[in-house]
Design a protein around this motif. Sequence first.
Motif, mmCIF file in Angstrom:
data_model
loop_
_atom_site.group_PDB
_atom_site.id
_atom_site.type_symbol
_atom_site.label_atom_id
_atom_site.label_comp_id
_atom_site.label_asym_id
_atom_site.label_seq_id
_atom_site.Cartn_x
_atom_site.Cartn_y
_atom_site.Cartn_z
ATOM 1 N N GLY A 135 -2.688 2.459 -3.095
ATOM 2 C CA GLY A 135 -2.219 2.918 -1.791
ATOM 3 C C GLY A 135 -3.131 3.925 -1.123
ATOM 4 N N GLN A 136 -4.187 4.381 -1.809
ATOM 5 C CA GLN A 136 -5.108 5.369 -1.246
ATOM 6 C C GLN A 136 -6.241 4.661 -0.502
ATOM 7 O OE1 GLN A 136 -7.153 7.698 -4.230
ATOM 8 N NE2 GLN A 136 -7.657 9.334 -2.788
ATOM 9 N N ASN A 137 -6.624 5.202 0.663
ATOM 10 C CA ASN A 137 -7.736 4.630 1.428
ATOM 11 C C ASN A 137 -9.070 4.941 0.760
ATOM 12 O OD1 ASN A 137 -6.085 3.575 3.405
ATOM 13 N ND2 ASN A 137 -6.355 5.284 4.807
ATOM 14 N N PHE A 138 -9.969 3.964 0.782
ATOM 15 C CA PHE A 138 -11.341 4.170 0.323
ATOM 16 C C PHE A 138 -12.245 3.243 1.117
ATOM 17 C CE2 PHE A 138 -9.549 0.887 -2.405
ATOM 18 C CZ PHE A 138 -10.536 -0.087 -2.439
ATOM 19 N N GLY A 139 -13.542 3.491 1.044
ATOM 20 C CA GLY A 139 -14.518 2.646 1.724
ATOM 21 C C GLY A 139 -15.415 1.954 0.718
ATOM 22 N N LEU A 140 -16.045 0.876 1.158
ATOM 23 C CA LEU A 140 -17.024 0.161 0.338
ATOM 24 C C LEU A 140 -18.323 0.104 1.137
ATOM 25 C CD1 LEU A 140 -14.681 -2.676 -0.885
ATOM 26 C CD2 LEU A 140 -15.805 -1.015 -2.367
ATOM 27 N N GLY A 141 -19.380 0.692 0.582
ATOM 28 C CA GLY A 141 -20.644 0.762 1.311
ATOM 29 C C GLY A 141 -21.791 0.179 0.514
ATOM 30 N N THR A 142 -22.829 -0.240 1.236
ATOM 31 C CA THR A 142 -24.042 -0.750 0.595
ATOM 32 C C THR A 142 -25.241 -0.455 1.481
ATOM 33 O OG1 THR A 142 -25.109 -2.697 -0.386
ATOM 34 C CG2 THR A 142 -23.826 -3.065 1.613
ATOM 35 N N THR A 143 -26.380 -0.293 0.844
ATOM 36 C CA THR A 143 -27.644 -0.192 1.580
ATOM 37 C C THR A 143 -28.469 -1.447 1.354
ATOM 38 O OG1 THR A 143 -28.748 0.891 -0.278
ATOM 39 C CG2 THR A 143 -27.724 2.326 1.375
ATOM 40 N N GLY A 144 -27.972 -2.360 0.499
ATOM 41 C CA GLY A 144 -28.759 -3.539 0.146
ATOM 42 C C GLY A 144 -30.022 -3.152 -0.599
ATOM 43 N N GLU A 145 -30.005 -1.941 -1.182
ATOM 44 C CA GLU A 145 -31.138 -1.346 -1.897
ATOM 45 C C GLU A 145 -32.299 -0.981 -0.979
ATOM 46 O OE1 GLU A 145 -31.391 -0.046 -5.192
ATOM 47 O OE2 GLU A 145 -29.320 -0.292 -4.596
ATOM 48 N N GLN A 185 -7.533 -0.524 0.686
ATOM 49 C CA GLN A 185 -6.570 -0.011 -0.284
ATOM 50 C C GLN A 185 -6.422 -1.004 -1.423
ATOM 51 O OE1 GLN A 185 -2.770 0.794 1.496
ATOM 52 N NE2 GLN A 185 -3.478 2.644 2.544
ATOM 53 N N ALA A 186 -6.205 -0.471 -2.623
ATOM 54 C CA ALA A 186 -5.881 -1.320 -3.772
ATOM 55 C C ALA A 186 -4.364 -1.405 -3.873
ATOM 56 C CB ALA A 186 -6.467 -0.727 -5.046
ATOM 57 N N THR A 187 -3.852 -2.614 -4.065
ATOM 58 C CA THR A 187 -2.408 -2.792 -4.253
ATOM 59 C C THR A 187 -2.163 -3.437 -5.607
ATOM 60 O OG1 THR A 187 -2.483 -4.926 -3.108
ATOM 61 C CG2 THR A 187 -1.869 -3.010 -1.796
ATOM 62 N N PHE A 188 -1.063 -3.090 -6.217
ATOM 63 C CA PHE A 188 -0.729 -3.655 -7.524
ATOM 64 C C PHE A 188 -0.502 -5.153 -7.382
ATOM 65 C CE2 PHE A 188 1.934 -4.318 -11.328
ATOM 66 C CZ PHE A 188 1.090 -3.747 -12.269
ATOM 67 N N LEU A 189 -0.960 -5.922 -8.374
ATOM 68 C CA LEU A 189 -0.941 -7.382 -8.282
ATOM 69 C C LEU A 189 0.468 -7.945 -8.116
ATOM 70 C CD1 LEU A 189 -2.815 -9.841 -8.330
ATOM 71 C CD2 LEU A 189 -2.508 -9.937 -10.802
ATOM 72 N N ASP A 190 1.422 -7.411 -8.857
ATOM 73 C CA ASP A 190 2.800 -7.908 -8.783
ATOM 74 C C ASP A 190 3.518 -7.246 -7.600
ATOM 75 O OD1 ASP A 190 5.442 -8.638 -9.091
ATOM 76 O OD2 ASP A 190 5.509 -8.239 -11.252
ATOM 77 N N PRO A 191 3.894 -8.014 -6.569
ATOM 78 C CA PRO A 191 4.544 -7.406 -5.391
ATOM 79 C C PRO A 191 5.854 -6.696 -5.718
ATOM 80 C CG PRO A 191 4.076 -9.754 -5.019
ATOM 81 C CD PRO A 191 3.744 -9.458 -6.438
ATOM 82 N N GLN A 192 6.535 -7.130 -6.783
ATOM 83 C CA GLN A 192 7.813 -6.522 -7.155
ATOM 84 C C GLN A 192 7.638 -5.090 -7.678
ATOM 85 O OE1 GLN A 192 10.719 -8.135 -6.696
ATOM 86 N NE2 GLN A 192 9.648 -9.931 -5.901
ATOM 87 N N LEU A 193 6.420 -4.765 -8.163
ATOM 88 C CA LEU A 193 6.189 -3.449 -8.770
ATOM 89 C C LEU A 193 5.279 -2.552 -7.928
ATOM 90 C CD1 LEU A 193 5.645 -4.613 -12.459
ATOM 91 C CD2 LEU A 193 7.709 -3.577 -11.494
ATOM 92 N N ARG A 194 4.908 -2.985 -6.730
ATOM 93 C CA ARG A 194 3.953 -2.218 -5.923
ATOM 94 C C ARG A 194 4.463 -0.822 -5.580
ATOM 95 N NH1 ARG A 194 1.572 -7.104 -2.171
ATOM 96 N NH2 ARG A 194 0.302 -7.966 -3.846
ATOM 97 N N LEU A 195 5.718 -0.703 -5.238
ATOM 98 C CA LEU A 195 6.273 0.602 -4.871
ATOM 99 C C LEU A 195 6.253 1.552 -6.065
ATOM 100 C CD1 LEU A 195 7.415 1.914 -2.356
ATOM 101 C CD2 LEU A 195 9.700 1.290 -3.134
ATOM 102 N N GLU A 196 6.580 1.031 -7.253
ATOM 103 C CA GLU A 196 6.604 1.869 -8.456
ATOM 104 C C GLU A 196 5.207 2.362 -8.843
ATOM 105 O OE1 GLU A 196 8.280 -0.828 -8.007
ATOM 106 O OE2 GLU A 196 10.330 -0.604 -8.746
#
Length: 203
Positions: A135-145, A185-196
């Motif tokens: 649930g936490q925001n993050f970014g994904l960056g690259t310079t392509g080296e 954001q990363a979310t838990f795979l099982d939708p039934q347990l995402r809130l927990e």
Amino acid sequence: LGNMSARPLLCKQDRLRDFMHRRERGELLIQKIKKLQDNVLKKIQLSVSKDGFVHFGDTVMLLNPDNKSSLENYAGACGSLTLAINLDEISIYSAESLQAPCGVSAVESVDPVGRNTFCILSVDGGAAGEPIRFGQNFGLGTTGEFSDQMLYLASDHKSFTRFAKKSYLQQVFLTDELSYLTCWQATFLDPQLRLEYEGFPVP
């Protein structure tokens, strides 16, 4: 009137002089392609987790693992795929480095190279080394080296004029501007347990 036979010789000398000048400055097409390949195909060491969690600052690949059961039903499927920088013809011919916006696509190569590795970035003040939480925001960056600016993975809603060229789904691309489009954001795979699992570290 000048000597007509001397003109082709002068033209050849001018072309040779121009070639030598461009070669010294690294402007020949073959030199640009080699530099591009040296960077985007350079082998990269992925981060190894010591505590079993994903952290800010980690170098990762976005991998869609091979699913044997779906392969049997779909003849066009090709196994494990990674998200990678999509170099179009214009960037190969003209760019010294990656230019924004830049497309991404799925490739069959699962070897970590500059083209398909990303750094996990904090967008809300999280320190490098801290675990990412569901649930936490993050970014994904690259310079392509390349050594210059970072490009950020972004996605936008599909519209009548803005969609992916082949799938017609929402676009995913690299941009040089941080915005809400570059927040993931990363979310838990099982939708039934995402809130927990909200707020727990991502394994």
